[in-house]
Design a protein around this motif. Sequence first.
Motif, short mmCIF file in Angstrom:
data_model
loop_
_atom_site.label_atom_id
_atom_site.label_comp_id
_atom_site.label_asym_id
_atom_site.label_seq_id
_atom_site.Cartn_x
_atom_site.Cartn_y
_atom_site.Cartn_z
N PHE A 1 0.84 -1.18 0.00
CA PHE A 1 0.00 0.00 0.00
C PHE A 1 0.88 1.24 0.00
O PHE A 1 2.04 1.19 0.40
N PRO A 2 0.35 2.38 -0.43
CA PRO A 2 1.16 3.60 -0.46
C PRO A 2 1.56 4.03 0.95
O PRO A 2 0.79 3.84 1.90
N PRO A 3 2.74 4.59 1.12
CA PRO A 3 3.16 5.07 2.44
C PRO A 3 2.34 6.30 2.85
O PRO A 3 1.70 6.94 2.02
N ALA A 4 2.38 6.61 4.13
CA ALA A 4 1.75 7.84 4.60
C ALA A 4 2.52 9.03 4.05
O ALA A 4 3.75 9.05 4.07
N HIS A 5 1.79 10.00 3.53
CA HIS A 5 2.40 11.22 2.98
C HIS A 5 1.91 12.36 3.85
O HIS A 5 0.74 12.71 3.82
N VAL A 6 2.81 12.92 4.67
CA VAL A 6 2.39 13.89 5.68
C VAL A 6 3.20 15.18 5.57
O VAL A 6 4.33 15.19 5.07
N TYR A 7 2.59 16.25 6.06
CA TYR A 7 3.22 17.57 6.05
C TYR A 7 3.22 18.13 7.46
O TYR A 7 2.23 17.99 8.20
N GLY A 8 4.30 18.75 7.88
CA GLY A 8 4.37 19.35 9.21
C GLY A 8 5.60 20.20 9.37
O GLY A 8 6.48 20.25 8.50
N GLN A 9 5.70 20.87 10.50
CA GLN A 9 6.81 21.79 10.76
C GLN A 9 7.73 21.31 11.88
O GLN A 9 8.83 21.82 12.02
N ASP A 10 7.28 20.34 12.66
CA ASP A 10 8.08 19.91 13.81
C ASP A 10 7.92 18.41 14.03
O ASP A 10 7.39 17.95 15.03
N PHE A 11 8.39 17.64 13.05
CA PHE A 11 8.32 16.19 13.17
C PHE A 11 9.35 15.69 14.17
O PHE A 11 10.52 16.07 14.14
N ARG A 12 8.90 14.78 15.04
CA ARG A 12 9.81 14.14 15.99
C ARG A 12 9.41 12.67 16.11
O ARG A 12 8.22 12.33 16.02
N VAL A 13 10.41 11.83 16.33
CA VAL A 13 10.16 10.41 16.61
C VAL A 13 10.56 10.18 18.06
O VAL A 13 11.67 10.52 18.47
N ILE A 14 9.64 9.60 18.83
CA ILE A 14 9.88 9.43 20.25
C ILE A 14 9.74 7.97 20.65
O ILE A 14 9.04 7.18 20.02
N VAL A 15 10.41 7.60 21.72
CA VAL A 15 10.25 6.30 22.35
C VAL A 15 8.88 6.28 23.02
O VAL A 15 8.49 7.22 23.72
N ASP A 16 8.13 5.20 22.82
CA ASP A 16 6.76 5.12 23.33
C ASP A 16 6.57 3.76 24.00
O ASP A 16 6.54 2.72 23.34
N ASN A 17 6.43 3.77 25.33
CA ASN A 17 6.23 2.53 26.08
C ASN A 17 4.78 2.36 26.54
O ASN A 17 4.50 1.56 27.42
N ASN A 18 3.87 3.10 25.93
CA ASN A 18 2.48 3.08 26.36
C ASN A 18 1.71 1.88 25.81
O ASN A 18 2.16 1.17 24.90
N TYR A 19 0.49 1.69 26.35
CA TYR A 19 -0.44 0.66 25.89
C TYR A 19 -1.50 1.32 25.00
O TYR A 19 -1.82 2.50 25.16
N TYR A 20 -2.06 0.52 24.09
CA TYR A 20 -3.12 1.00 23.21
C TYR A 20 -4.19 -0.08 23.10
O TYR A 20 -3.96 -1.25 23.45
N LEU A 21 -5.35 0.32 22.60
CA LEU A 21 -6.40 -0.63 22.27
C LEU A 21 -6.56 -0.67 20.76
O LEU A 21 -6.59 0.37 20.10
N HIS A 22 -6.65 -1.86 20.21
CA HIS A 22 -6.83 -2.02 18.77
C HIS A 22 -8.32 -2.16 18.48
O HIS A 22 -8.98 -3.07 18.98
N THR A 23 -8.84 -1.25 17.65
CA THR A 23 -10.28 -1.25 17.35
C THR A 23 -10.69 -2.34 16.38
O THR A 23 -11.88 -2.60 16.19
N GLY A 24 -9.70 -2.97 15.72
CA GLY A 24 -10.01 -3.98 14.72
C GLY A 24 -10.27 -3.39 13.35
O GLY A 24 -10.56 -4.11 12.40
N ILE A 25 -10.13 -2.05 13.22
CA ILE A 25 -10.37 -1.37 11.95
C ILE A 25 -9.01 -1.10 11.28
O ILE A 25 -8.13 -0.49 11.89
N THR A 26 -8.84 -1.57 10.05
CA THR A 26 -7.59 -1.40 9.32
C THR A 26 -7.89 -0.92 7.90
O THR A 26 -8.84 -1.37 7.27
N PHE A 27 -7.04 -0.02 7.40
CA PHE A 27 -7.20 0.53 6.07
C PHE A 27 -5.92 0.33 5.26
O PHE A 27 -4.84 0.10 5.82
N GLY A 28 -6.06 0.45 3.96
CA GLY A 28 -4.91 0.31 3.07
C GLY A 28 -4.21 1.60 2.78
O GLY A 28 -3.23 1.63 2.04
#
Length: 520
Positions: free
Chosen positions: A66-93
């Motif tokens: 599938f095509p990659p995410a194409h995003v625009y922004g002014q302050d992109f950062r990648v951070i370490v994330d040790n949190n928990y999430y819930l998966h809704t079961g909804i997935t898109f291409g």
Amino acid sequence: MLKKLLFLTLIIFASSNNIFAEDINNNVNNADNTIRIGLESRYTNAWNIGLGNTTLFVNIESYAFFPPAHVYGQDFRVIVDNNYYLHTGITFGDFPSANSVAYQTHNGVVGLDGTGFSVLIGPFSNFALAEEQRGVTGHTVVPGQNSRVTLTNGGNTVLTSLAPLRFADAHGGFMHIGGRSYRGLIEMGRHTGQGITPVNIVDVEEYLFSVVPSEMPALWHIEALKAQAVAARSFTYYRRGSHNHLGYELCDTIFSQVYSGVEMEHYNSTMAVEATRGVKAFHGGSVILATYFSSSGGFTENSENVWIEALPYLRAIEDRYEEGALEWERAFTLSQIGNLASGSGIGTVRSVAVTHNAAGRVESLILNGASGRHYIERENIRTFFAPTYHGSLPSRNFTMPGHQTFMAVEQISIDTVTAIGPYSTVETATQNLFAIGADGHARHLDGNVAVLGSGGIIGIPMPPVSITESTGYTIVFTGRGWGHGVGMSQFGANSMAELGFNHVQILQHYYTGIEIRQSQ
């Protein structure tokens, strides 16, 4: 909690650049043409890394359908994330569809994995909070793991992933990180389960565009630059994979080769790389470990005298063409040296002795103390002085004023040694006798130790070892050259080029018995 990115503050594009979508996933995985470089010089196990680009393609390695995410922004950062999430079961291409639904979902964020762009709920700082919400929604808990990274823009979440995220400039430009610009892709993941060390995935030849001028002045003679290009390329292919346990093949520091990004590139060195594209140095059909260094000061060194392993093409030679070698002097008091050796148990240092090999390099540094002797060998001699103001010694090509003696030695073949025992069971070795082993290293034999070979005591006369001992209050080392001394001298390569030698002749001068050719 991380904030969800407000839908209207992010311009989202459906990717129409299918060729680039293939490049980001497939071309960079070609093991022959690309290499993974860990950008350790700027970040090692960091928790928060900024990207200087304003438009990005974002994807993961295994996501190629599938095509990659194409995003625009002014302050992109990648951070370490040790949190928990819930998966809704909804997935898109595609990212826009997932982001639209996530925006309309309370605490919704976009997750990226091998199945597509999913809609998650979170983050939750611990399992109890995630489980409490699961009881309300019935969604699946995605546990906090030591592999998750999250892309943010202005502090707001763009997407999160348990797999390393890969980034490319959406307009085909360079990637900007840590004040430098890089060709190819930037990958950010937690390969060791700790922080993030960015990885530049780049074509090998484009990698060399920066390595060659980072390692050798770009204004030097073109034939020297060509020799450097071939040596660096050979080193790259020989050593690639040495950092696999860290999630990349090589790093960008002197522990691999210095790699400084696009800013270091220069027309001259790029032309040298292009002129030798794909050319490597071989010995016995295999690419060689083409080590190199700044200057020898007159004589190079055997590989086993630095790194233990004896390689047939890394033999000591007289560096008769080299000019411009660094000349240096370092002075230390016995008190300073004693502090450096404080953990050796020899007490107050009373004198210092050095032994030299035939190439004139120091083989052993011997500290004579009130309670014994401490022996330092190989490159440990240089790094022993690392804690001092000027750091490690520039080279082991140095002399020391003092009382000089020449002591007889015995050749000991390591292969034939069968026992080492106390003097009560074998013949006693003379006090202060040094033995030279088959690996070329001088070793001190204490008065109560001798070496037995399969035929008894080994005693083959050899040229004497030069031993210099100084008992002065200040010890002065006077030396020449810079670096370990194994392989190609860069100053020597430039001197040879200035004298009319071409890059092949230069390489065959410094690496014994090699051939220079394209890979087959």
